[in-house]
Write an enzyme that holds these catalytic residues in place. Structure first.
Site, mmCIF file in Angstrom:
data_model
loop_
_atom_site.group_PDB
_atom_site.id
_atom_site.type_symbol
_atom_site.label_atom_id
_atom_site.label_comp_id
_atom_site.label_asym_id
_atom_site.label_seq_id
_atom_site.Cartn_x
_atom_site.Cartn_y
_atom_site.Cartn_z
ATOM 1 N N ASP A 45 -9.788 0.847 -4.359
ATOM 2 C CA ASP A 45 -10.571 1.361 -3.216
ATOM 3 C C ASP A 45 -11.930 1.842 -3.900
ATOM 4 O OD1 ASP A 45 -8.920 1.073 -1.114
ATOM 5 O OD2 ASP A 45 -8.994 3.343 -0.576
ATOM 6 N N LYS A 73 3.329 0.764 3.147
ATOM 7 C CA LYS A 73 2.850 -0.064 4.091
ATOM 8 C C LYS A 73 2.865 -1.430 3.320
ATOM 9 C CE LYS A 73 -1.345 -0.901 7.234
ATOM 10 N NZ LYS A 73 -2.637 -0.625 7.647
ATOM 11 N N ASN A 100 1.215 -1.133 -0.021
ATOM 12 C CA ASN A 100 0.051 -0.071 -0.175
ATOM 13 C C ASN A 100 0.898 1.560 -0.220
ATOM 14 O OD1 ASN A 100 -1.708 2.065 0.471
ATOM 15 N ND2 ASN A 100 -2.638 1.490 2.287
ATOM 16 N N CYS A 133 -7.065 12.591 17.293
ATOM 17 C CA CYS A 133 -8.350 12.370 17.611
ATOM 18 C C CYS A 133 -8.361 12.033 19.371
ATOM 19 C CB CYS A 133 -9.294 11.181 17.085
ATOM 20 S SG CYS A 133 -10.904 11.058 17.611
#
Length: 398
Positions: free
Chosen positions: A146, A16, A9, A282
């Site tokens: 994707d 990755k 990836n 987050c």
């Protein structure tokens, strides 16, 4: 015959990688090369323990892949000698690719043609494909897109209300992303509910630094929040998601922003990073909610946007919703965000089981609503690498 698949990836500044057994799902190697093209380029991997190494000043994808082959895989001959095929995650396949494809010169040309729709990602994928072909000339390569899962969306969902010739002549439409993850979750829900995939209706929330929602009807994508590019839709780590398009003209004409500055702001300086003015992480937002104004503001906007999308997508499923699912780094690990979003959907008779929700973190999975909830909500860990490995094995004839 071996069914070991090398899954790659390639991002704009990262690589990755994993070695996955397509037959049983076992992951024998996983790793990430990051900060590519920068002085601090490095690579981390898990193989008989955790390891890390510097790649050298400005190392690119080719150097990262070479290190993986010549150093990491070379230390484990039983892996490198039994690799049977290579699967590549490709962000954008446009309308040309409705499913995964064995990579040929024609397919590679198609990926290049779609680079205008994903300028940060597709060129990196091409580099990774060519480097893999050079390193493993005897192995077949497969592209897993994707966008492919979303090619079942009806015209009413993928068309923008723009002059129609922009779609006909230039392919400007909604494509959606995270399709491989949305597909995996759909299959997992089918298994958990003991139903055929073709009968599953869900709304899946893939929440990470990039985030999207997908409405799945009868096992197929019928709408999704990302659009022509991954910028549309939800509030993300650094991406703005939905905005009034006229804001762009105001920034340019009134405030004097250049097109380049606007593009950078919308993609790299907005989202949680923009709302907090501190970070895109987050965890900061979650840990400081109710204590710091910037964290509270960011989390409220994030959850409001997500709940609004989930509620809206119920209209596309025509009366039956089997489950609302959460996946991705935030979706799998942030119990507060899940609870805030589901509480905003109380009109649908959803009741959160706070204890179950809290347990479903850091690899925990399961139903996070009460037995009285009209619609169940679930946390499911995604596994895009497994989907890529399975598709690669199938198309490579393993």
């Amino acid at each position: 015959m071996s069914k070991l698949v090398l899954v790659l990836n390639c991002g704009s500044s990262s690589l990755k990688f994993a070695v996955v057994d397509a037959e049983n799902g076992a992951e024998h190697l996983s790793g990430l090369a990051e900060c590519l093209h920068l002085p601090e380029a490095r690579i981390k991997w898990k193989l008989d323990g955790k390891h890390e190494a510097q790649l050298g000043n400005g190392a690119a994808h080719e150097e990262a892949l070479a290190f993986m082959v010549e150093t990491i895989l070379a230390s484990k001959p039983e892996l490198s000698e039994n690799l049977a095929a290579i699967g590549h995650r490709v962000v954008h396949g446009g309308e040309q690719f409705t499913q995964s494809a064995l990579i040929t010169d024609e397919v590679l040309k198609g990926i290049e043609d779609c680079a205008t729709l994903a300028p940060l990602h597709n060129p990196a994928h091409i580099i990774g494909i060519k480097a893999a072909q050079k390193s493993f000339p005897a192995l077949k390569n497969v592209a897993v897109f994707d966008t492919a899962f979303h090619q079942t969306m009806p015209e009413e969902a993928y068309l923008y209300a723009l002059p129609y010739n922009l779609y006909k002549e230039h392919g400007i439409r909604r494509y959606g992303m995270h399709g491989t993850s949305h597909l995996f979750i759909t299959r997992e829900v089918a298994s958990l509910l003991n139903k055929p995939v073709e009968e599953v209706n869900i709304i899946n929330c893939h929440l990470g630094n990039g985030a999207s929602v997908c409405a799945v009807k009868n096992g197929q994508s019928v709408d999704t929040s990302m659009g022509l590019t991954p910028l549309e839709g939800l509030v993300m780590g650094t991406r703005c998601g939905d905005i009034d398009p006229a804001i762009i003209f105001h920034l340019h004409d009134t405030l004097g922003y250049s097109v380049e500055k606007i593009n950078t702001m919308l993609t790299k300086e907005s989202g949680l990073a923009g709302l907090t003015e501190v970070t895109s992480d987050c965890r900061f937002v979650e840990d400081n909610y109710g204590q710091k104004e910037e964290a509270t503001r960011a989390m409220d906007v994030f959850c409001h946007r997500l709940a609004k999308y989930v509620a809206g997508y119920t209209a596309t499923l025509e009366g039956r919703l089997d489950a609302i699912t959460f996946t991705g780094g935030i979706g799998e690990n942030s119990a507060p965000i899940r609870e805030m979003v589901l509480n905003r959907l109380g009109i649908f008779g959803i009741e959160v089981d706070s204890e179950a929700n809290l347990k479903a973190r850091f690899g925990g999975e399961g139903v996070i609503t009460t037995a009285n909830s009209r619609i169940p909500a679930m946390v499911i860990s995604t596994n895009e690498e497994l989907v890529i490995a399975e598709d690669t094995a199938r198309l490579a004839g393993l």
